[in-house]
Design a protein around this motif. Structure first.
Motif, PDB file in Angstrom:
ATOM      1  N   ALA C 233     -19.888 -48.030  12.376  1.00 46.57           N
ATOM      2  CA  ALA C 233     -21.275 -47.538  12.452  1.00 46.57           C
ATOM      3  C   ALA C 233     -21.288 -46.018  12.553  1.00 46.57           C
ATOM      4  O   ALA C 233     -22.091 -45.344  11.900  1.00 46.57           O
ATOM      5  CB  ALA C 233     -21.972 -48.164  13.652  1.00 46.57           C
ATOM      6  N   GLN C 234     -20.373 -45.481  13.364  1.00 42.18           N
ATOM      7  CA  GLN C 234     -20.279 -44.009  13.499  1.00 42.18           C
ATOM      8  C   GLN C 234     -19.991 -43.363  12.153  1.00 42.18           C
ATOM      9  O   GLN C 234     -20.543 -42.325  11.813  1.00 42.18           O
ATOM     10  CB  GLN C 234     -19.135 -43.651  14.440  1.00 42.18           C
ATOM     11  CG  GLN C 234     -19.452 -43.786  15.903  1.00 42.18           C
ATOM     12  CD  GLN C 234     -18.189 -43.521  16.716  1.00 42.18           C
ATOM     13  OE1 GLN C 234     -17.547 -42.514  16.579  1.00 42.18           O
ATOM     14  NE2 GLN C 234     -17.835 -44.453  17.572  1.00 42.18           N
ATOM     15  N   MET C 237     -23.052 -43.323   9.996  1.00 43.49           N
ATOM     16  CA  MET C 237     -23.982 -42.280  10.471  1.00 43.49           C
ATOM     17  C   MET C 237     -23.474 -40.893  10.089  1.00 43.49           C
ATOM     18  O   MET C 237     -24.243 -40.002   9.728  1.00 43.49           O
ATOM     19  CB  MET C 237     -24.158 -42.378  11.981  1.00 43.49           C
ATOM     20  CG  MET C 237     -24.994 -43.565  12.417  1.00 43.49           C
ATOM     21  SD  MET C 237     -25.227 -43.534  14.189  1.00 43.49           S
ATOM     22  CE  MET C 237     -24.615 -45.118  14.656  1.00 43.49           C
ATOM     23  N   LYS C 238     -22.152 -40.727  10.173  1.00 46.44           N
ATOM     24  CA  LYS C 238     -21.567 -39.424   9.837  1.00 46.44           C
ATOM     25  C   LYS C 238     -21.793 -39.108   8.360  1.00 46.44           C
ATOM     26  O   LYS C 238     -22.112 -37.972   7.994  1.00 46.44           O
ATOM     27  CB  LYS C 238     -20.067 -39.449  10.138  1.00 46.44           C
ATOM     28  CG  LYS C 238     -19.554 -38.144  10.680  1.00 46.44           C
ATOM     29  CD  LYS C 238     -18.087 -38.196  10.923  1.00 46.44           C
ATOM     30  CE  LYS C 238     -17.720 -39.085  12.083  1.00 46.44           C
ATOM     31  NZ  LYS C 238     -16.271 -39.267  12.216  1.00 46.44           N
TER      32      LYS C 238
END
Lengths: 268, 206, 268
Positions: C233-234, C237-238
């Motif tokens: 997920a990170q 988002m990144k």
């Protein structure tokens, strides 16, 4: 480290700092744009503005923090600001009170009318957020035990809407919490921090989440120069410069040893 | 069940704090203020856990003759400071303040000052031109150090400009990227805690 | 109309952008956690510091010396970094219980101490060695920054741990601890979200986890699908942030080349 025992490195630094401190020579410094910006911002605030000065440090960093705090307090009292002192670390509480009281005396300021000290509240994030809602609820009494309502200069102060700016005098990352949590209430945050923390705040400074910042003993020396006075900052500059040169010398020496050992085919 | 209740409490308070942030309503503001008050009160109580644990662990170790002298000094400090505060108060010139100013503050400053010595030894050991990247790092460090040394060098002005450039561009760019990564990591970890996906804080269940 | 006024008083429209971004983040996390993780397994790139974790535990076991783990002075239990550190502690404790190696955990926060005791106890039970758990090894030492640093330094000097894990939020104590660890030749694995302390750790420690690597570490070590899903997920988002930055930069460049005023639509 085997080539030069750690103890000799320590002893060299100790002697160097001891000697340069004993000489007590003030070094002239060039004022950086960061310090100029801080000075200009504080100078631009109208007389009578209310500021929060937050002593977010421990006793350990006092030698570095004290000149910075004194410069901030002197400029604020010169400008006849109303100052509200708080502390988000228990150890900074009494230090902050004493510094405020002593500098207020220099400028003939009266407790309750020109400055007040609210003291310490635990859990810094909760304290910062709570003051955004109501300073009175967060601090029903000041540090000396006076009721909030009985203090004249606080009669019109409810929350950050009535405060011009917060000056966070910090030796760690507490200023970050002022920026991240205090910033929600659109309050201006000014940082007066130790040298080691300066680059941490650069991104906040460039994005204007932090309005201005001075850092370390050098920042204090520069600010003292702008205020036209001598203080702990300028006195410490010779020792700091000497320590920088000593570290440069160590780095060069370390590399000489490294390349010599590499030439010999050994390991550093 | 003893895991379910904390998870429900965590989710409820997480949701309330999340929602109140987006509201200006008076009820929302007063709920926020009440929770913040309780947060501070709960924090004060947690210190008791620390004090009790400190005394318990130290007494156990003293009875087992582990590091006895250090632990006795630690315990004496722990008992004597609140004792002095209760009897004579914490105003200026009280014994508590005398101890704070003459024992606690100098000792803490001494440990902080060790940092300067360790910076010296770490620089000597760590800053070696082992590779191109290490050499660039070394060069940048030397430029920053020289620019902050107040030396009357011929190119001081340019050196300061170069140091500011390093601070404002390469250094800040890297710092921002790391901060974005940390921010996203914090965000997902917090969400995992609120949504009950993350349960290590309850003592396990990886 | 009444509904509109009520909705306006309920919702602070200044925070609409934050609200939308938060919703997107929640949806991405839920998607990766509950849908994506059922598909093919998600792998994380090789992180040297984490590969060394087992070696560090093995080293302590072979040398019959303890292993020291501390989460730093800067964080409390609500800080995500501390929670990530507790995840890694859980893995380390499993290994130390299996190898019968002493795990020493000094901390500055009573709540972190309580959580760490539970985490370690649970890990020891999970591996079937609850009798090897020593509660007095997981201790609260001092809330004062340099009191904590002095206490941990003292423990390092006296017990001479073979391996030291410095994982969490560190402030000025970072280099003091790392250099003391270095002086007793301990293998040191560090990781922090404090950008300024990273530079100290990189110089003084054997392996350093940079920022988000600390958050990915627990998923990497345990292979826990939920944690790996949040790492994914990170990354999503990144990528979105990177795309946003690229679009904004191109937009601003075109606007400035056309000689017009910048619209600053990206500063919502």
């Amino acid at each position: 480290m085997q080539i030069l025992p750690r103890h000799y490195v320590f002893l060299g630094l100790f002697l160097l700092i001891g000697i340069t401190m004993a000489l007590d020579i003030s070094v002239d410094v060039k004022v950086s744009p960061y310090t100029k910006k801080m000075h200009a911002y504080i100078d631009s605030l109208p007389e009578g503005s209310t500021l929060i000065i937050s002593f977010d440090h421990e006793a350990s960093s006092l030698p570095e923090i004290r000149p910075i705090a004194l410069a901030m307090l002197r400029h604020s009292f010169q400008k006849n600001f109303k100052l509200i002192g708080v502390s988000l670390y228990p150890e900074g509480t009494l230090i902050g009170y004493r510094l405020m009281k002593n500098i207020a005396k220099e400028y003939d300021k009266t407790y309750g009318d020109d400055f007040v000290y609210l003291g310490f509240r635990p859990q810094y994030i909760a304290a910062i957020l709570a003051m955004g809602e109501s300073i009175e609820s967060t601090y029903p009494q000041d540090y000396l035990g006076n009721d909030y309502n009985s203090i004249p200069m606080l009669s019109n102060i409810q929350n950050y809407d009535d405060i011009e700016a917060v000056i966070s005098i910090a030796d760690g990352s507490l200023t970050t919490h002022w920026i991240e949590y205090g910033g929600q209430f659109n309050i201006k945050i000014l940082g007066a921090v130790t040298a080691a923390m300066v680059t941490t705040y650069d991104p906040y400074l460039s994005s204007n989440q932090m309005t201005a910042m001075i850092g370390g003993l050098r920042g204090a020396a520069e600010y003292e120069k702008l205020l036209g006075m001598k203080g702990g900052g300028s006195r410490g500059m010779l020792a700091q410069s000497a320590a920088h040169l000593y570290i440069i010398f160590l780095v060069i020496l370390g590399n000489i040893f490294y390349f010599r050992s590499r030439k010999k085919g050994g390991k550093s | 069940m003893n895991r379910q209740i904390p998870l429900i409490v965590c989710f409820s308070f997480g949701l309330v704090m999340f929602l109140q942030y987006f509201s200006n309503h008076t009820i929302s503001r007063s709920v926020n203020l009440a929770i913040l008050d309780y947060w501070q009160i709960i924090f004060a109580f947690t210190l008791i856990i620390g004090v009790v644990s400190f005394i318990k662990v130290n007494l156990t170790k003293i009875s087992r003759r582990i590091d006895r002298p250090y632990l006795i000094v630690g315990l004496l400090g722990m008992i004597s400071m609140p004792f002095m505060a209760l009897i004579w108060g914490i105003k200026a010139d009280s014994p508590f303040m005398w101890m704070f100013e003459n024992v606690q503050a100098p000792m803490a400053s001494t440990v902080f000052a060790l940092l300067a010595f360790f910076v010296a030894s770490a620089s000597f050991r760590g800053f070696r031109a082992r590779s191109l990247q290490a050499s660039i790092l070394l060069g940048a460090a030397l430029i920053i150090l020289l620019s902050r040394s107040n030396l009357p060098l011929p190119y001081t002005e340019h050196l300061s400009e170069l140091a500011d450039w390093i601070r404002n561009y390469p250094s800040m760019t890297a710092r921002r990227a790391i901060l974005i990564g940390i921010g996203l990591g914090s965000l997902t970890t917090s969400l995992r805690v609120i949504l009950g996906i993350e349960r290590t804080w309850l003592g396990g269940e990886r | 109309m009444i509904i509109l006024i009520a909705a306006q008083s309920l919702f602070n429209s200044d925070r609409l952008a934050t609200f939308l971004i938060s919703l997107i983040a929640i949806l991405i996390l839920l998607y990766t956690t509950y849908f994506q993780k059922r598909k093919k397994p998600f792998t994380i790139r090789k992180i040297n510091g984490l590969k060394a974790v087992e070696d560090a535990i093995g080293r302590a076991t072979e040398m019959a010396r303890p292993l020291l783990y501390t989460p730093g002075w800067g964080g409390d239990i609500q800080r995500p970094t501390t929670i990530a550190s507790m995840n890694i502690l859980s893995f380390v404790a499993e290994k130390t219980s299996q190898y019968d190696c002493d795990l020493v955990f000094p901390t500055h926060d009573p709540v972190i101490m309580s959580v760490a005791q539970e985490v370690v106890k649970e890990s020891y039970s999970r591996t079937g060695y609850p009798d090897r758990y020593k509660e007095h090894n997981i201790t609260y030492v001092s809330s004062s920054q340099f009191g904590y640093a002095a206490a941990v330094d003292g423990i390092i000097s006296r017990t001479k741990p073979a391996s030291i894990f410095l994982l969490g939020t560190f402030e000025a104590e970072s280099l003091i601890l790392a250099e003391t660890g270095n002086s007793i030749n301990a293998i040191q694995i560090a990781g922090t979200d404090s950008t300024i302390q990273l530079s100290f750790f990189i110089v003084a420690c054997d392996y350093t986890l940079i920022g988000e690597e600390l958050f990915a570490a627990s998923g990497y070590l345990s292979g826990n699908k939920s944690i790996l899903a949040s790492v994914q997920a990170q990354d999503i988002m990144k990528i979105l942030i990177a795309l946003f930055v690229i679009v904004a930069v191109i937009w601003a460049t075109i606007e400035s080349l056309n000689g017009g005023q910048l619209s600053y639509w990206w500063k919502f």
